[in-house]
Design an enzyme around this catalytic site. Structure first.
Site, short mmCIF file in Angstrom:
data_model
loop_
_atom_site.label_atom_id
_atom_site.label_comp_id
_atom_site.label_asym_id
_atom_site.label_seq_id
_atom_site.Cartn_x
_atom_site.Cartn_y
_atom_site.Cartn_z
N ALA A 13 12.73 33.01 5.47
CA ALA A 13 11.86 33.90 5.17
C ALA A 13 10.55 33.86 6.04
O ALA A 13 9.93 34.94 6.25
CB ALA A 13 11.15 33.27 3.70
N ARG A 23 7.15 43.42 15.23
CA ARG A 23 7.77 44.58 15.65
C ARG A 23 6.61 45.56 15.63
O ARG A 23 6.84 46.74 16.26
CB ARG A 23 8.96 44.89 14.82
N GLU A 36 6.37 24.67 11.51
CA GLU A 36 7.21 24.24 11.19
C GLU A 36 7.56 22.56 11.27
O GLU A 36 7.26 22.27 12.37
CB GLU A 36 8.84 24.72 11.64
N SER A 42 14.88 29.07 12.29
CA SER A 42 15.43 30.13 12.20
C SER A 42 16.90 29.70 12.08
O SER A 42 17.87 30.53 12.99
CB SER A 42 15.31 31.52 12.96
N CYS A 46 22.82 27.82 5.49
CA CYS A 46 23.94 27.92 4.59
C CYS A 46 25.23 27.54 5.44
O CYS A 46 26.19 27.55 5.06
CB CYS A 46 24.13 29.60 4.49
N VAL A 84 1.97 21.58 7.57
CA VAL A 84 0.86 22.01 7.07
C VAL A 84 0.29 21.10 5.75
O VAL A 84 1.56 20.88 4.90
CB VAL A 84 1.05 23.43 6.68
#
Ligand SMILES: Cc1cc2nc3c(=O)[nH]c(=O)nc-3n(C[C@H](O)[C@H](O)[C@H](O)COP(=O)(O)OP(=O)(O)OC[C@H]3O[C@@H](n4cnc5c(N)ncnc54)[C@H](O)[C@@H]3O)c2cc1C
Length: 456
Positions: A13, A23, A36, A42, A46, A84
């Protein structure tokens, strides 16, 4: 002046939002920093079961984009191993801790994306100071499990606690690695994402693989030898184990959000609007497993943590942050998985969901085959449909079968999304040729059976 976007959480997400925003907006217009706490960005959570099993050989094959790619191709500054720890909405800054050296950083933001994912439910006994117990949520978790499985002494006996789809996939992965696997489940059947009659078919297939399934059993603790797990203590006696994998479900990771005063909904996830803006908090967006979302069949807010939603929601947030317009229209709970060659698909409501939502309904089970019966490789397929009475509106569908079974759920998902009735579905123009379907596709057979069951 350059606007500053901070992203909390560097997976599906968070990074979908960051890259979509980039973009649409150049570096002079928007600076993007992503935090992170793990070692990876990324990645495909799954895909974890298939790396654990060895089917996917390289861990890095699960990583779609690493921090260098984000830096070089997207001008996104990813800070790995940085957690964080606080969000101050008044001062518009986050505090973060560098996990490797303990250093604390403060970073200002104009816009924030909260994308912290979910946290696995852990039983009290998992806090014990015993090695060899693993929750599986992130690629770091998976790396820790892989290291344990590869280390000396090599584990030979695994216990999976909890039979949700992650528990089932992990049980398959471990048995494919050659371990003896016991799956312990409190309920009547593993795979509670489908109704019990359909889950029974999954349990049968798992037993066929050699997985020992103990249902109706609760776990109260573990036994250890020299600090390593040696058994799982259950209501039906101890089960020897050199490794324990927890699959007890997840909940939205909202501790940080709650501390910052972001609104949480009835399902526990962060409350967002259709554009993924956190309700009532300007400049703050949230997406993925940490949010709740609209269920299009019941109209209720639900927490359905799936990668397919996380990517779409992150994209929607990023398009909006980038100055475009996008909305996330909600979910219907479509999901697919497999146990070796047995495929499982589901969409919409199970019987218990339909009852809880107050629907009157019929449910039917249709037995059919994936190909024309005479065509080589034809195999049994079971389709279950749940339809509202008396309207005939499709409320839910489940499929269990072998080759080409699971993705047939997509036709049913489209029908359900568009609020079709089972009557309308009987005439659907689905593809037919003997290698792909019987002349009456299993979906059409099930729809006809549902019409009959409505008995109008
Ligand atoms: C074993 C497994 C199999 C799965 N299979 C499927 C599947 O087949 N299909 C499907 O649709 N979904 C599947 N999923 C679910 C899917 O992976 C998740 O829904 C998806 O990863 C959610 O993406 P996300 O970005 O919301 O959260 P996550 O992927 O959990 O990412 C959140 C990130 O935020 C980081 N983070 C959290 N808190 C902080 C903080 N305070 N500071 C910095 N970083 C932080 C975490 O380290 C994590 O990397 C599976 C999940 C697992 C674990």
């Amino acid at each position: 002046m350059t606007e500053r976007l901070i992203v909390v959480g560097g997976d599906a997400a968070g990074m979908a939002a960051a890259s979509q925003a980039r973009r649409r907006r150049g570096v002079d217009d928007l600076e993007i920093v992503a935090f992170e706490r793990g070692h990876f960005t990324s990645y495909s959570a799954c895909g974890i079961p298939y790396w654990i099993s060895g089917l996917v050989q390289e861990r890095d094959a699960l990583i779609a984009r690493d921090p260098a790619t984000f830096r070089d191709d997207f001008a996104i500054d990813v800070r790995l191993r940085t957690e964080v720890t606080g969000i101050d909405l008044d001062r518009r800054e986050v505090t973060a801790r560098r996990l490797d050296d303990g250093g604390e950083v403060r970073e200002p933001f104009d816009t924030l994306v909260y994308a912290t994912g979910s946290v696995p439910n852990l039983p009290d006994w998992a806090d014990d100071d015993v090695d060899g117990i693993f929750g599986i949520q992130t690629l770091d978790d998976a790396a820790a499990l892989r290291a344990w499985l590869d280390a000396d002494p090599t584990p030979t006996r695994a216990v999976v606690v909890g039979g949700g789809y992650i528990g089932v996939e992990m049980a398959e992965a471990l048995i494919q690695r050659g371990l003896a696997v016991t799956l312990v489940e409190r309920g009547e059947q593993p795979m509670a994402t489908v109704d019990e009659d359909m889950a029974g078919l999954v349990a049968e297939a798992m037993r066929g693989l050699g997985v020992e399934i103990r249902t109706g059993v609760t776990v109260s603790g573990v036994e250890q030898r020299d600090g390593r797990v040696s058994a799982v203590v259950t209501s039906a006696g101890p089960v020897p184990a050199d490794v324990v994998v927890l699959g007890l479900g997840v909940r939205p990771n909202t501790a940080l959000a709650a501390a910052a005063g972001l609104p949480l909904g009835e399902s526990g996830g962060v409350r967002v609007d259709r554009r993924m803006r956190v309700a009532g908090v300007p400049g703050v967006w949230a997406a993925g497993d940490c949010v709740e979302t609209l269920h299009r069949v019941t109209g209720m807010s639900v927490h359905i943590p799936l990668g397919t939603h996380a990517n779409k929601q992150g994209r929607v947030a990023g398009i909006n942050i980038g100055g475009g317009y996008a909305t996330f229209p909600g979910v219907i709970g479509t999901a697919v998985t497999k146990v070796c060659d047995l495929e499982v698909g589901r969409t919409g409501l199970r019987e218990r969901d339909a009852t809880a939502a107050g629907f009157e309904f019929v449910s039917v089970i249709a037995e059919s085959t994936n190909r024309a019966g005479y065509y080589p490789g034809a195999q049994a397929m079971t389709v279950k449909l749940i339809a509202e009475r008396p309207t005939g509106r499709l409320l839910g569908a489940q499929i269990v079968g072998r080759s080409e079974a699971a993705k047939r759920i997509d036709a049913l998902a489209v029908a359900l999304w568009n609020e079709m009735t089972v009557d309308e579905m009987t005439a659907l123009d689905l593809g037919y040729a003997p290698p792909y379907a019987p002349v009456w596709d299993p979906v059409l057979i099930a729809a006809r059976k549902a019409v009959d069951a409505l008995d109008r």
